[in-house]
Design a protein around this motif. Sequence first.
Motif, PDB file in Angstrom:
ATOM      1  N   TYR A 104      -0.607   4.385   4.122  1.00  0.00           N
ATOM      2  CA  TYR A 104       0.558   4.167   3.262  1.00  0.00           C
ATOM      3  C   TYR A 104       0.148   3.619   1.904  1.00  0.00           C
ATOM      4  CZ  TYR A 104       5.227   2.576   1.914  1.00  0.00           C
ATOM      5  OH  TYR A 104       6.409   2.372   1.253  1.00  0.00           O
ATOM      6  N   PHE A 105      -0.686   2.594   1.911  1.00  0.00           N
ATOM      7  CA  PHE A 105      -1.161   2.008   0.656  1.00  0.00           C
ATOM      8  C   PHE A 105      -1.924   3.040  -0.169  1.00  0.00           C
ATOM      9  CE2 PHE A 105      -4.847   0.048  -1.474  1.00  0.00           C
ATOM     10  CZ  PHE A 105      -4.173  -0.675  -2.452  1.00  0.00           C
ATOM     11  N   SER A 106      -2.809   3.771   0.475  1.00  0.00           N
ATOM     12  CA  SER A 106      -3.617   4.765  -0.236  1.00  0.00           C
ATOM     13  C   SER A 106      -2.743   5.869  -0.816  1.00  0.00           C
ATOM     14  CB  SER A 106      -4.660   5.364   0.701  1.00  0.00           C
ATOM     15  OG  SER A 106      -5.555   4.371   1.164  1.00  0.00           O
ATOM     16  N   ALA A 107      -1.742   6.292  -0.053  1.00  0.00           N
ATOM     17  CA  ALA A 107      -0.860   7.359  -0.530  1.00  0.00           C
ATOM     18  C   ALA A 107      -0.105   6.929  -1.784  1.00  0.00           C
ATOM     19  CB  ALA A 107       0.128   7.751   0.567  1.00  0.00           C
ATOM     20  N   LEU A 144     -12.734   9.790  -9.138  1.00  0.00           N
ATOM     21  CA  LEU A 144     -13.401   8.685  -8.446  1.00  0.00           C
ATOM     22  C   LEU A 144     -12.385   7.741  -7.807  1.00  0.00           C
ATOM     23  CD1 LEU A 144     -16.212   7.791 -11.025  1.00  0.00           C
ATOM     24  CD2 LEU A 144     -16.502   8.947  -8.828  1.00  0.00           C
ATOM     25  N   THR A 145     -11.304   7.443  -8.522  1.00  0.00           N
ATOM     26  CA  THR A 145     -10.299   6.526  -8.004  1.00  0.00           C
ATOM     27  C   THR A 145      -9.568   7.117  -6.812  1.00  0.00           C
ATOM     28  OG1 THR A 145      -9.996   5.712 -10.268  1.00  0.00           O
ATOM     29  CG2 THR A 145      -8.341   5.075  -8.645  1.00  0.00           C
ATOM     30  N   HIS A 198      -9.546   5.898  -2.739  1.00  0.00           N
ATOM     31  CA  HIS A 198      -8.369   5.656  -1.905  1.00  0.00           C
ATOM     32  C   HIS A 198      -8.332   6.573  -0.685  1.00  0.00           C
ATOM     33  CE1 HIS A 198      -6.412   2.603  -4.262  1.00  0.00           C
ATOM     34  NE2 HIS A 198      -6.568   3.304  -5.359  1.00  0.00           N
ATOM     35  N   ILE A 199      -8.875   7.765  -0.802  1.00  0.00           N
ATOM     36  CA  ILE A 199      -8.984   8.638   0.371  1.00  0.00           C
ATOM     37  C   ILE A 199      -9.928   8.009   1.396  1.00  0.00           C
ATOM     38  CG2 ILE A 199      -9.832  10.870   1.189  1.00  0.00           C
ATOM     39  CD1 ILE A 199      -8.816  12.104  -1.404  1.00  0.00           C
ATOM     40  N   GLY A 200     -11.039   7.437   0.914  1.00  0.00           N
ATOM     41  CA  GLY A 200     -11.958   6.740   1.805  1.00  0.00           C
ATOM     42  C   GLY A 200     -11.308   5.542   2.470  1.00  0.00           C
ATOM     43  N   ILE A 201     -10.501   4.790   1.714  1.00  0.00           N
ATOM     44  CA  ILE A 201      -9.782   3.642   2.281  1.00  0.00           C
ATOM     45  C   ILE A 201      -8.825   4.116   3.372  1.00  0.00           C
ATOM     46  CG2 ILE A 201      -8.056   1.866   1.765  1.00  0.00           C
ATOM     47  CD1 ILE A 201      -9.366   1.567  -0.987  1.00  0.00           C
ATOM     48  N   ALA A 202      -8.160   5.230   3.127  1.00  0.00           N
ATOM     49  CA  ALA A 202      -7.209   5.751   4.114  1.00  0.00           C
ATOM     50  C   ALA A 202      -7.903   6.171   5.394  1.00  0.00           C
ATOM     51  CB  ALA A 202      -6.445   6.930   3.503  1.00  0.00           C
ATOM     52  N   LEU A 203      -9.021   6.881   5.272  1.00  0.00           N
ATOM     53  CA  LEU A 203      -9.692   7.419   6.451  1.00  0.00           C
ATOM     54  C   LEU A 203     -10.433   6.348   7.247  1.00  0.00           C
ATOM     55  CD1 LEU A 203     -11.134  10.746   4.964  1.00  0.00           C
ATOM     56  CD2 LEU A 203      -9.076  10.449   6.352  1.00  0.00           C
TER      57      LEU A 203
END
Length: 334
Positions: free
Chosen positions: A293-296, A277-278, A282-287
């Motif tokens: 960078y933050f998500s990675a 879930l976490t 973060h993948i959703g935040i990236a896309l």
Amino acid sequence: MKILFLLMNSNIKVMKKLNVLYTQLESFFFKQDNQTEFLSFFRVTIGTVILLQFLAVIPDFDKLFSSSSIIPQDIMSVFTPDWLITFSKIITFLQDFGIEESTTIVMTKISFITLCILIITGFYSRGSALLLLILQIALLKGSSFFAYGADFFTSMSLFYLILFPSDQHFSLRNFIFSRKSREINTTPVKRLFQIHISIAYFFSGLDKALGFNWWNGESIWKAIHLPYSNRDLNFDFSWLTEHSYLLSFMGWSTIIIEMCYPFFIWYKPTQKTWLFLTVSMHIGIALVLNLYYFSAIMIVWNITNFYFEQTAKKAVPYSKKKISAHYIPKQINS
């Protein structure tokens, strides 16, 4: 006499409980688990992410960090303490020795890339991480107006690379010098890392829960309509105006995932689910928000800390092992 006996008995019970608690804490923080995969993964991925981010910034390096930056250095240095080393101070210092600013910038770029490569390959990565941390902080503090959360997580990642013996395994240093990997107990630092990320998520979720903007989905709506958001994939979110309950759902989901992180990520039956879930969040935040960078970095932190947490196979007690009849001594008749 009976009272004295009862007091002594109760004290013994308390001491036994304290001893058990101490043993559990000692095992939690210092037990050798012989896990090494997460060290190599963390070193290689963090080094790669930092390198890719820097390569993306290089075309605009002069606009961000040089004396001809978009925001003048005099303005950015207003909130910087005099004792703190910044990139502009390094440029001024080297100019006193006749080294031009352009030369310093080129040397900085080469040094940053070289240190990232040394970290990735595992060639004295702890020393390389220390030097890179100093250089990264000098760039960060000298251009604080351009900094955001991911830059601080970069500093913390380099700090953990210094603490971890990450070049003890799968490293170029061991290959060149034919060194054998030493057995080093990494559990104390790993537990510190795990507690760190758990606290960070909990208070991030708590901060969101204190206001109403995340309850009704307003924060989600604002985030996906920021000027820098949704520029790569260009999703059409206009349909969400007729389904505002989905915005509230996403807001509450974010709060729950973050606030409950310290509880469900440590609980073995739900650990993989909460990790999924976490990472998905973060993948959703990236896309959507284009915060790659933050998500990675956050995905790397999550995988490093909890993906490699596998339940060790329970050793079969010796008394329960089947003993071959060949080794059972025959009874000797007297």
